[in-house]
Design a protein around this motif. Structure first.
Motif, short mmCIF file in Angstrom:
data_model
loop_
_atom_site.label_atom_id
_atom_site.label_comp_id
_atom_site.label_asym_id
_atom_site.label_seq_id
_atom_site.Cartn_x
_atom_site.Cartn_y
_atom_site.Cartn_z
N VAL A 13 31.32 54.64 133.27
CA VAL A 13 30.94 53.24 133.42
C VAL A 13 29.44 53.13 133.64
CG1 VAL A 13 31.18 51.19 134.88
CG2 VAL A 13 33.22 52.49 134.21
N GLU A 14 28.90 53.96 134.50
CA GLU A 14 27.45 53.94 134.75
C GLU A 14 26.67 54.25 133.48
OE1 GLU A 14 27.02 56.75 137.94
OE2 GLU A 14 27.66 55.30 139.47
N GLN A 15 27.13 55.22 132.71
CA GLN A 15 26.45 55.59 131.47
C GLN A 15 26.46 54.44 130.47
OE1 GLN A 15 28.54 59.12 130.30
NE2 GLN A 15 27.33 60.46 131.63
N GLU A 16 27.57 53.73 130.39
CA GLU A 16 27.66 52.59 129.48
C GLU A 16 26.65 51.52 129.85
OE1 GLU A 16 29.82 52.18 126.57
OE2 GLU A 16 29.55 54.32 126.98
N VAL A 17 26.49 51.25 131.15
CA VAL A 17 25.51 50.26 131.60
C VAL A 17 24.10 50.76 131.34
CG1 VAL A 17 24.61 49.00 133.59
CG2 VAL A 17 27.09 49.28 133.31
N GLU A 18 23.84 52.02 131.68
CA GLU A 18 22.50 52.58 131.48
C GLU A 18 22.10 52.60 130.01
OE1 GLU A 18 22.65 56.40 133.37
OE2 GLU A 18 22.77 55.52 135.38
N SER A 19 23.08 52.75 129.12
CA SER A 19 22.78 52.79 127.69
C SER A 19 22.35 51.42 127.15
CB SER A 19 24.01 53.27 126.91
OG SER A 19 24.99 52.23 126.84
N GLY A 20 22.66 50.37 127.91
CA GLY A 20 22.33 49.02 127.47
C GLY A 20 23.44 48.35 126.70
N ARG A 21 24.54 49.04 126.47
CA ARG A 21 25.65 48.42 125.75
C ARG A 21 26.33 47.32 126.58
NH1 ARG A 21 26.00 53.72 123.57
NH2 ARG A 21 27.15 54.51 125.34
N PHE A 22 26.23 47.44 127.90
CA PHE A 22 26.82 46.45 128.79
C PHE A 22 25.80 46.06 129.85
CE2 PHE A 22 30.28 48.91 127.04
CZ PHE A 22 31.21 47.94 126.69
N GLU A 23 25.91 44.83 130.33
CA GLU A 23 24.96 44.33 131.32
C GLU A 23 25.24 44.89 132.71
OE1 GLU A 23 24.70 40.08 131.22
OE2 GLU A 23 24.30 40.07 129.07
N ASP A 24 26.54 45.08 133.03
CA ASP A 24 26.87 45.57 134.36
C ASP A 24 28.24 46.25 134.33
OD1 ASP A 24 28.81 43.49 134.40
OD2 ASP A 24 27.41 42.13 135.35
N GLU A 25 28.61 46.82 135.47
CA GLU A 25 29.86 47.57 135.56
C GLU A 25 31.06 46.68 135.30
OE1 GLU A 25 27.44 47.60 137.88
OE2 GLU A 25 26.81 49.71 138.02
N GLN A 26 31.01 45.46 135.78
CA GLN A 26 32.14 44.55 135.59
C GLN A 26 32.40 44.32 134.10
OE1 GLN A 26 32.16 40.90 137.85
NE2 GLN A 26 33.49 39.90 136.38
N GLN A 27 31.34 44.17 133.32
CA GLN A 27 31.51 43.93 131.89
C GLN A 27 32.18 45.13 131.21
OE1 GLN A 27 27.91 43.45 129.56
NE2 GLN A 27 28.91 41.93 128.25
N VAL A 28 31.86 46.34 131.63
CA VAL A 28 32.51 47.53 131.07
C VAL A 28 34.00 47.50 131.36
CG1 VAL A 28 32.63 50.05 131.10
CG2 VAL A 28 30.41 48.92 131.34
N ILE A 29 34.35 47.25 132.62
CA ILE A 29 35.76 47.26 133.03
C ILE A 29 36.53 46.13 132.37
CG2 ILE A 29 37.34 47.08 135.00
CD1 ILE A 29 35.67 49.69 134.93
N VAL A 30 35.96 44.93 132.34
CA VAL A 30 36.64 43.79 131.72
C VAL A 30 36.87 44.05 130.24
CG1 VAL A 30 36.38 41.35 131.08
CG2 VAL A 30 35.89 42.09 133.42
N THR A 31 35.87 44.58 129.56
CA THR A 31 36.01 44.88 128.13
C THR A 31 37.12 45.90 127.90
OG1 THR A 31 33.69 44.36 127.72
CG2 THR A 31 34.82 45.72 126.07
N ALA A 32 37.14 46.94 128.71
CA ALA A 32 38.18 47.97 128.56
C ALA A 32 39.56 47.37 128.78
CB ALA A 32 37.92 49.11 129.54
N LEU A 33 39.70 46.54 129.78
CA LEU A 33 41.01 45.93 130.05
C LEU A 33 41.40 44.93 128.98
CD1 LEU A 33 40.72 45.50 133.91
CD2 LEU A 33 42.12 47.16 132.66
N GLU A 34 40.44 44.20 128.44
CA GLU A 34 40.75 43.27 127.35
C GLU A 34 41.25 44.04 126.13
OE1 GLU A 34 37.10 41.07 126.98
OE2 GLU A 34 37.80 39.51 128.36
N TRP A 35 40.64 45.18 125.86
CA TRP A 35 41.10 45.99 124.73
C TRP A 35 42.53 46.47 124.98
CZ3 TRP A 35 37.78 49.47 121.28
CH2 TRP A 35 36.67 48.76 120.81
#
Length: 94
Positions: A13-35
């Motif tokens: 999750v931290e790597q996804e945010v650091e890469s710039g693909r997501f704005e924050d940790e919540q966006q990573v988790i929400v996207t994963a759960l939506e998928w």
């Protein structure tokens, strides 16, 4: 809601945010759960249908290696499209 994530998931999750693909940790988790909630993405028959042509393109050698240059070109294209008033999906950052 607070949840404890295993270390490897937390790092991902931290790597996804650091890469710039997501704005924050919540966006990573929400996207994963939506998928996960999207049934057609988890149906093996639908998945096989969705990946059939991309796999065939790979087999034919119709690929473009991922590089910083490619990322720059894609970002510039997204900026141009946004400037022209085309809607740019939220998951594309520039």
């Amino acid at each position: 809601m607070n949840i404890a994530l295993p270390e490897h998931i937390r790092r991902f999750v931290e790597q996804e945010v650091e890469s710039g693909r997501f704005e924050d940790e919540q966006q990573v988790i929400v996207t994963a759960l939506e998928w996960m909630a999207d049934d057609h993405r988890t149906d093996p028959d639908v998945l096989a249908e969705l990946i059939a042509e991309p796999l065939a393109q790979v087999e034919r050698g119709e690929t473009t290696p991922w590089s910083d240059d490619l990322m720059d070109r894609l970002s510039q294209e997204a900026e141009r499209n946004a400037g022209l008033g085309h809607q740019v999906p939220d998951d594309i950052k520039y």
